[in-house]
Write an enzyme that holds these catalytic residues in place. Structure first.
Site, PDB file in Angstrom:
ATOM      1  CG  HIS A  20      -1.284  -1.933   2.944  1.00 16.64           C
ATOM      2  ND1 HIS A  20      -0.335  -2.486   2.821  1.00 16.64           N
ATOM      3  CD2 HIS A  20      -1.711  -1.678   4.794  1.00 16.64           C
ATOM      4  CE1 HIS A  20       0.539  -2.367   3.327  1.00 16.64           C
ATOM      5  NE2 HIS A  20      -0.495  -2.530   4.362  1.00 16.64           N
TER       6      HIS A  20
ATOM      7  CD  GLU B 263       0.571   0.868   3.615  1.00 15.35           C
ATOM      8  OE1 GLU B 263       1.757   0.984   3.614  1.00 15.35           O
ATOM      9  OE2 GLU B 263      -0.023   1.572   4.396  1.00 15.35           O
TER      10      GLU B 263
ATOM     11  CD  GLN C 203      -2.102  -4.892  11.686  1.00 13.16           C
ATOM     12  OE1 GLN C 203      -2.563  -4.260  12.441  1.00 13.16           O
ATOM     13  NE2 GLN C 203      -1.351  -4.987  10.782  1.00 13.16           N
TER      14      GLN C 203
ATOM     15  NE  ARG D 224      -6.058  -6.481   6.157  1.00 13.80           N
ATOM     16  CZ  ARG D 224      -4.934  -6.689   6.234  1.00 13.80           C
ATOM     17  NH1 ARG D 224      -4.015  -6.000   5.539  1.00 13.80           N
ATOM     18  NH2 ARG D 224      -4.440  -7.490   7.603  1.00 13.80           N
TER      19      ARG D 224
ATOM     20  NE  ARG E 168       1.682 -10.288   4.003  1.00 13.33           N
ATOM     21  CZ  ARG E 168       1.369  -9.473   4.671  1.00 13.33           C
ATOM     22  NH1 ARG E 168       1.388  -8.365   4.653  1.00 13.33           N
ATOM     23  NH2 ARG E 168       0.916  -9.668   6.146  1.00 13.33           N
TER      24      ARG E 168
ATOM     25  CG  ASP F 205       5.389   1.006   9.844  1.00  8.55           C
ATOM     26  OD1 ASP F 205       5.353  -0.249  10.453  1.00  8.55           O
ATOM     27  OD2 ASP F 205       4.722   2.048   8.896  1.00  8.55           O
TER      28      ASP F 205
HETATM   29  O1  TA6 Z   1       1.844  -0.328   6.085  1.00 10.38           O
HETATM   30  C1  TA6 Z   1       1.900  -0.283   7.465  1.00 10.38           C
HETATM   31  C2  TA6 Z   1       1.204  -1.749   8.417  1.00 10.38           C
HETATM   32  O2  TA6 Z   1       0.564  -1.242   9.549  1.00 10.38           O
HETATM   33  C3  TA6 Z   1       2.750  -2.184   8.827  1.00 10.38           C
HETATM   34  O3  TA6 Z   1       3.276  -2.189  10.137  1.00 10.38           O
HETATM   35  C4  TA6 Z   1       3.020  -3.608   8.980  1.00 10.38           C
HETATM   36  O4  TA6 Z   1       1.994  -4.488   9.516  1.00 10.38           O
HETATM   37  C5  TA6 Z   1       1.744  -3.828   7.443  1.00 10.38           C
HETATM   38  O5  TA6 Z   1       0.813  -2.747   7.424  1.00 10.38           O
HETATM   39  C6  TA6 Z   1       1.255  -4.764   6.727  1.00 10.38           C
HETATM   40  O6  TA6 Z   1       0.347  -5.018   7.866  1.00 10.38           O
HETATM   41  P1  TA6 Z   1      -0.857  -6.724   7.370  1.00 10.38           P
HETATM   42  O7  TA6 Z   1      -2.172  -6.508   8.510  1.00 10.38           O
HETATM   43  O8  TA6 Z   1      -1.233  -6.749   6.244  1.00 10.38           O
HETATM   44  O9  TA6 Z   1       0.280  -7.572   8.139  1.00 10.38           O
END
Ligand code: TA6
Length: 289
Positions: A160, A264, A84, A89, A67, A205
């Site tokens: 990111h 990002e 996600q 990563r 994180r 966002d």
């Molecule tokens: O930065 C855009 C995003 O998609 C946000 O919607 C939020 O979910 C962030 O990324 C963090 O995502 P993560 O999967 O790292 O918790």
């Protein structure tokens, strides 16, 4: 640990016992990259000023995203068929080369190839390369994706990046006026940014489409700016979780939204399609100002 070692490259066992490498420029600038995700976790200027945010609550486990720092989003941005933000990563990358380049920058080259586990969820052969470059006042990340398959594939990709700020209420992001954006917090509604200097007072966002190649992040509380340049990656995502989302994130401190902003750079809205054998390259350069 690398300690006071002045070698440009030092491999060490980082947090959670994860393999990491420290890049050290003769000016004293440093960067740290974990092989888990080829994840840049720190970038400090010659006097030791940290430029990236890293959550105090981050987990340090192989196969789990760190994180903060610079997570690499690939081959999917956000939620979807894959986990996600994709599997890059959370994959273990190889450190292929590292050292001082002819221009005096200190560089480390990482690579990731498809594996049984990636093919199980994304049925394509690919190779990915990331080169991290460190100079006195800048950090560069160069990316390359090659389609090693017999079929074409499409992907999204993004750096990111969590920038560290002293106080989000005194931060401005410049350069996006006139750019069309998709607001992820309002069901993807589209609008045009009308502010030259974007400020932050709530959860944010937004995906900016075809953003300028150069943006400027101003951290007025610290008296620091970062010029964010990108190539081959037309979109910019701007994210701050603010209060409620911060509370819902178990690897992020409730108050940490005040000390970070994600800007990002990537390809999000129009995925890239690569023919068999074709390559894509892109990247970003962050210049401290
Ligand atoms: O930065 C855009 C995003 O998609 C946000 O919607 C939020 O979910 C962030 O990324 C963090 O995502 P993560 O999967 O790292 O918790």
């Amino acid at each position: 640990m690398c300690g006071r070692d002045v070698n440009p490259i030092c491999e060490f066992e980082g947090r959670g016992g994860l393999a990491a490498v420290r890049l050290r420029h003769p000016s004293g600038a440093e960067a740290e990259v974990y092989r888990n995700g080829a994840h840049v976790t720190s970038w400090t200027l010659p006097q030791g000023e940290e430029m990236l945010f890293l959550s105090r609550m981050s987990r340090w486990e192989e196969g789990r995203a760190i994180r903060g720092g610079i997570p690499l989003v690939f081959p999917q941005f956000g939620p979807g068929r894959l986990p996600q933000h994709g599997f890059a990563r959370t994959s273990l990358w190889s450190l292929d080369e590292a050292g001082t380049a002819r221009d005096g920058s200190v560089r480390a080259l990482f690579s990731l190839e498809d594996t049984d586990s990636t093919r199980a969820i994304w049925p394509y052969r690919f190779s990915a390369r990331m080169e991290v470059g460190l100079k006195e006042d800048s950090l560069s990340i160069s990316l390359q994706i090659v389609n090693q398959d017999h079929e074409p594939f499409s992907f999204q990709i993004a750096l990111h990046t969590y920038f560290r700020v002293d106080d989000i209420s005194a931060v401005m992001l410049e350069g996006l006026r006139g750019v069309e954006l998709v607001d992820s917090l309002r069901g993807g509604v589209r609008e045009t940014e009308d502010r030259e200097a974007i400020t932050f007072e709530c959860e944010t966002d937004r995906i900016y489409e075809n953003a300028p190649e150069t943006l400027r992040l101003v951290d007025a509380a610290r008296g620091r700016a970062v010029v964010i340049s990108s190539y081959g990656m037309p979109d910019a995502v701007v994210w701050n979780p603010w209060v409620e989302k911060s509370r819902r994130m178990e690897d992020f401190g409730d108050d940490e939204y005040t000390r970070m902003l994600c800007v990002e750079t990537g390809i999000v809205l129009q995925p890239v399609t690569l023919a068999p054998g074709a390559a894509w390259s892109g990247g970003s350069v962050f210049d401290a100002a």
